[in-house]
Write an enzyme that holds these catalytic residues in place. Structure first.
Site, PDB file in Angstrom:
ATOM      1  N   TYR A   1      -3.646  -0.278   9.845  1.00 43.86           N
ATOM      2  CA  TYR A   1      -3.425  -0.611   8.430  1.00 43.86           C
ATOM      3  C   TYR A   1      -1.987  -0.270   8.025  1.00 43.86           C
ATOM      4  O   TYR A   1      -1.293  -1.073   7.393  1.00 43.86           O
ATOM      5  CB  TYR A   1      -4.435   0.169   7.601  1.00 43.86           C
ATOM      6  CG  TYR A   1      -4.472  -0.155   6.120  1.00 43.86           C
ATOM      7  CD1 TYR A   1      -5.128  -1.293   5.658  1.00 43.86           C
ATOM      8  CD2 TYR A   1      -3.891   0.696   5.182  1.00 43.86           C
ATOM      9  CE1 TYR A   1      -5.185  -1.574   4.299  1.00 43.86           C
ATOM     10  CE2 TYR A   1      -3.941   0.425   3.826  1.00 43.86           C
ATOM     11  CZ  TYR A   1      -4.595  -0.716   3.378  1.00 43.86           C
ATOM     12  OH  TYR A   1      -4.651  -0.998   2.027  1.00 43.86           O
TER      13      TYR A   1
ATOM     14  N   SER B   1       0.842  -1.201   0.000  1.00 39.06           N
ATOM     15  CA  SER B   1       0.000   0.000   0.000  1.00 39.06           C
ATOM     16  C   SER B   1       0.874   1.247   0.000  1.00 39.06           C
ATOM     17  O   SER B   1       2.068   1.176   0.292  1.00 39.06           O
ATOM     18  CB  SER B   1      -0.857  -0.031   1.277  1.00 39.06           C
ATOM     19  OG  SER B   1      -1.434   1.222   1.547  1.00 39.06           O
TER      20      SER B   1
HETATM   21  P1  NAP Z   1     -11.792  -5.019  -1.175  1.00 35.49           P
HETATM   22  O1  NAP Z   1     -12.565  -4.429  -2.308  1.00 35.49           O
HETATM   23  O2  NAP Z   1     -12.251  -4.754   0.203  1.00 35.49           O
HETATM   24  O3  NAP Z   1     -11.509  -6.590  -1.372  1.00 35.49           O
HETATM   25  C1  NAP Z   1     -10.791  -7.332  -0.416  1.00 35.49           C
HETATM   26  C2  NAP Z   1     -11.244  -8.751  -0.450  1.00 35.49           C
HETATM   27  O4  NAP Z   1     -10.599  -9.529   0.587  1.00 35.49           O
HETATM   28  C3  NAP Z   1     -12.748  -8.895  -0.216  1.00 35.49           C
HETATM   29  O5  NAP Z   1     -13.277  -9.829  -1.117  1.00 35.49           O
HETATM   30  C4  NAP Z   1     -12.788  -9.384   1.216  1.00 35.49           C
HETATM   31  O6  NAP Z   1     -13.971 -10.056   1.569  1.00 35.49           O
HETATM   32  C5  NAP Z   1     -11.592 -10.291   1.244  1.00 35.49           C
HETATM   33  N1  NAP Z   1     -11.213 -10.632   2.618  1.00 35.49           N
HETATM   34  C6  NAP Z   1     -11.189  -9.814   3.703  1.00 35.49           C
HETATM   35  N2  NAP Z   1     -10.829 -10.512   4.795  1.00 35.49           N
HETATM   36  C7  NAP Z   1     -10.619 -11.787   4.409  1.00 35.49           C
HETATM   37  C8  NAP Z   1     -10.246 -12.970   5.076  1.00 35.49           C
HETATM   38  N3  NAP Z   1      -9.994 -12.991   6.390  1.00 35.49           N
HETATM   39  N4  NAP Z   1     -10.129 -14.134   4.361  1.00 35.49           N
HETATM   40  C9  NAP Z   1     -10.392 -14.137   3.036  1.00 35.49           C
HETATM   41  N5  NAP Z   1     -10.759 -13.036   2.335  1.00 35.49           N
HETATM   42  C10 NAP Z   1     -10.876 -11.874   3.010  1.00 35.49           C
HETATM   43  O7  NAP Z   1     -10.330  -4.477  -1.280  1.00 35.49           O
HETATM   44  P2  NAP Z   1      -9.471  -3.971  -2.524  1.00 35.49           P
HETATM   45  O8  NAP Z   1      -9.536  -2.502  -2.530  1.00 35.49           O
HETATM   46  O9  NAP Z   1      -9.746  -4.760  -3.745  1.00 35.49           O
HETATM   47  O10 NAP Z   1      -8.045  -4.338  -1.905  1.00 35.49           O
HETATM   48  C11 NAP Z   1      -7.364  -5.559  -2.150  1.00 35.49           C
HETATM   49  C12 NAP Z   1      -6.002  -5.451  -1.482  1.00 35.49           C
HETATM   50  O11 NAP Z   1      -5.333  -4.284  -1.970  1.00 35.49           O
HETATM   51  C13 NAP Z   1      -6.065  -5.284   0.038  1.00 35.49           C
HETATM   52  O12 NAP Z   1      -4.978  -5.954   0.620  1.00 35.49           O
HETATM   53  C14 NAP Z   1      -5.927  -3.781   0.212  1.00 35.49           C
HETATM   54  O13 NAP Z   1      -5.421  -3.431   1.469  1.00 35.49           O
HETATM   55  C15 NAP Z   1      -4.948  -3.466  -0.884  1.00 35.49           C
HETATM   56  N6  NAP Z   1      -4.946  -2.088  -1.331  1.00 35.49           N
HETATM   57  C16 NAP Z   1      -6.081  -1.454  -1.756  1.00 35.49           C
HETATM   58  C17 NAP Z   1      -5.981  -0.142  -2.230  1.00 35.49           C
HETATM   59  C18 NAP Z   1      -7.160   0.637  -2.720  1.00 35.49           C
HETATM   60  O14 NAP Z   1      -7.014   1.853  -2.928  1.00 35.49           O
HETATM   61  N7  NAP Z   1      -8.318   0.038  -2.937  1.00 35.49           N
HETATM   62  C19 NAP Z   1      -4.757   0.484  -2.244  1.00 35.49           C
HETATM   63  C20 NAP Z   1      -3.637  -0.188  -1.780  1.00 35.49           C
HETATM   64  C21 NAP Z   1      -3.739  -1.463  -1.333  1.00 35.49           C
HETATM   65  P3  NAP Z   1     -15.182  -9.176   2.296  1.00 35.49           P
HETATM   66  O15 NAP Z   1     -15.922  -8.542   1.184  1.00 35.49           O
HETATM   67  O16 NAP Z   1     -15.964 -10.170   3.065  1.00 35.49           O
HETATM   68  O17 NAP Z   1     -14.522  -8.177   3.192  1.00 35.49           O
HETATM   69  C1  GCO Z   2      -6.988   5.253   3.244  1.00 38.95           C
HETATM   70  C2  GCO Z   2      -7.038   4.243   2.145  1.00 38.95           C
HETATM   71  C3  GCO Z   2      -5.733   3.561   1.888  1.00 38.95           C
HETATM   72  C4  GCO Z   2      -5.708   2.827   0.624  1.00 38.95           C
HETATM   73  C5  GCO Z   2      -4.508   2.265   0.078  1.00 38.95           C
HETATM   74  C6  GCO Z   2      -3.517   3.276  -0.370  1.00 38.95           C
HETATM   75  O1  GCO Z   2      -7.907   5.292   4.045  1.00 38.95           O
HETATM   76  O2  GCO Z   2      -6.036   6.047   3.254  1.00 38.95           O
HETATM   77  O3  GCO Z   2      -8.028   3.313   2.287  1.00 38.95           O
HETATM   78  O4  GCO Z   2      -4.950   3.338   2.902  1.00 38.95           O
HETATM   79  O5  GCO Z   2      -6.790   2.027   0.411  1.00 38.95           O
HETATM   80  O6  GCO Z   2      -3.977   1.184   0.762  1.00 38.95           O
HETATM   81  O7  GCO Z   2      -2.461   2.688  -1.021  1.00 38.95           O
END
Ligand code: NAP
Ligand code: GCO
Length: 263
Positions: free
Chosen positions: A157, A144
């Protein structure tokens, strides 16, 4: 044959019913890989299976909570028996709780660290022995911006994602000699359900202040899409990256390079 070809490879992407994990799995499938994913509830797995099918992808979906070591070990055994040894693991499943640190309970902090840091350790530990036997493996941890930066309300986080960056480097250090590459992808701000609260339209019809802040802070002047992560993930899963190890590839439209506009 292209250096980015994933034909014959089996990829496990955790939490990949939708969002970033789904987009990465889609890109892997287009590159030839067999897709295996898990999610925490059957309804999510069913929704994921339907979404893959709609894209013409025959994915294998399982219910598994990645924080449960027994369940993860059983899942990996089942995948090895039913499909084959996992060549590529993407630790994607993650959660966030946006709570000011002094209002956050220790239990809430632990829940975030459990999914975002302990689980990647558990899943990686489960797949590495067979990767060693097979003579190769690729592990991609979804890090992240918060692996590098802090901000109000995301202490757990940021602590977990900072830890995940170091777990990535440690896996690379410990298992690089077995031809296992472990790298991270650090997505910028990506439009998924996880970030939906930060993009909510305000009662007066204006954009959320955080949404405006992110557009101003991103040289690309937009939020990322889950599909923006597909190419970088294919690179880190393919032989094109065989000498890349312990690296965090930030896919952030330039956020980390930019100090921001003078107010
Ligand atoms: P998301 O839309 O919330 O999807 C995350 C998925 O993980 C959901 O399907 C969730 O299921 C599942 N999950 C949560 N806890 C779990 C568990 N204990 N066992 C199995 N599955 C589980 O998130 P996303 O935005 O696609 O993010 C995916 C990854 O990228 C995460 O690691 C997040 O921190 C990272 N990330 C996201 C962003 C962003 O801007 N979106 C940026 C940087 C990093 P539920 O629906 O039941 O929760
Ligand atoms: C926030 C965001 C993040 C991102 C992501 C950034 O509240 O600042 O949710 O932390 O989702 O991981 O890279």
């Amino acid at each position: 044959m292209s250096q980015f070809d994933l034909s014959g490879k089996i990829a496990l992407v955790t939490g990949a019913s939708y969002g970033i994990g789904f987009a990465i799995a889609k890109a892997f499938s287009r590159a030839g890989a067999t897709i295996v994913f898990n999610d925490i509830r059957q309804e999510l797995v069913d929704r994921g299976l339907a979404a893959y099918e709609a894209e013409g992808i025959k994915a294998h979906g399982y219910v598994c909570d990645v924080t449960d070591e027994g369940a993860v070990n059983a899942l990996v055994k089942k995948i090895e028996e039913e499909i084959g040894v996992i060549d590529i693991l993407v630790n994607n499943a993650g959660i966030i709780k946006r709570i000011p640190m002094c209002k956050m309970t220790a239990e809430e902090f632990r829940q975030v660290v459990d999914v975002d840091l302990n689980a990647p350790f558990i899943v990686a530990k489960a797949v590495i022995p067979s990767m060693i036997q097979k003579g190769h493996g690729k592990i991609i941890n979804i890090c992240s911006m918060m692996s590098e930066l802090g901000r109000e309300t995301v202490s757990a986080y940021a602590a977990a994602k900072g830890g995940l960056k170091m777990l990535t480097r440690n896996i690379a250090s410990e298992y690089g000699a077995y031809n296992i590459q472990c790298n991270g992808i650090g997505p910028g701000y990506i439009a998924t359900p996880q970030t939906a609260p930060l993009r909510e339209i305000q009662p007066d019809g204006s954009r959320h202040p955080f949404d405006q802040f992110i557009i101003a802070k991103t040289p690309a002047a937009r939020w990322g899409t889950p599909e923006d992560l597909g190419g970088p993930a294919v690179f880190l899963a393919s032989e094109a990256s065989d000498f890349v190890n312990g690296h965090i590839l930030y896919v952030d439209g330039g956020i980390l390079a930019y100090i921001g506009k003078q107010p």
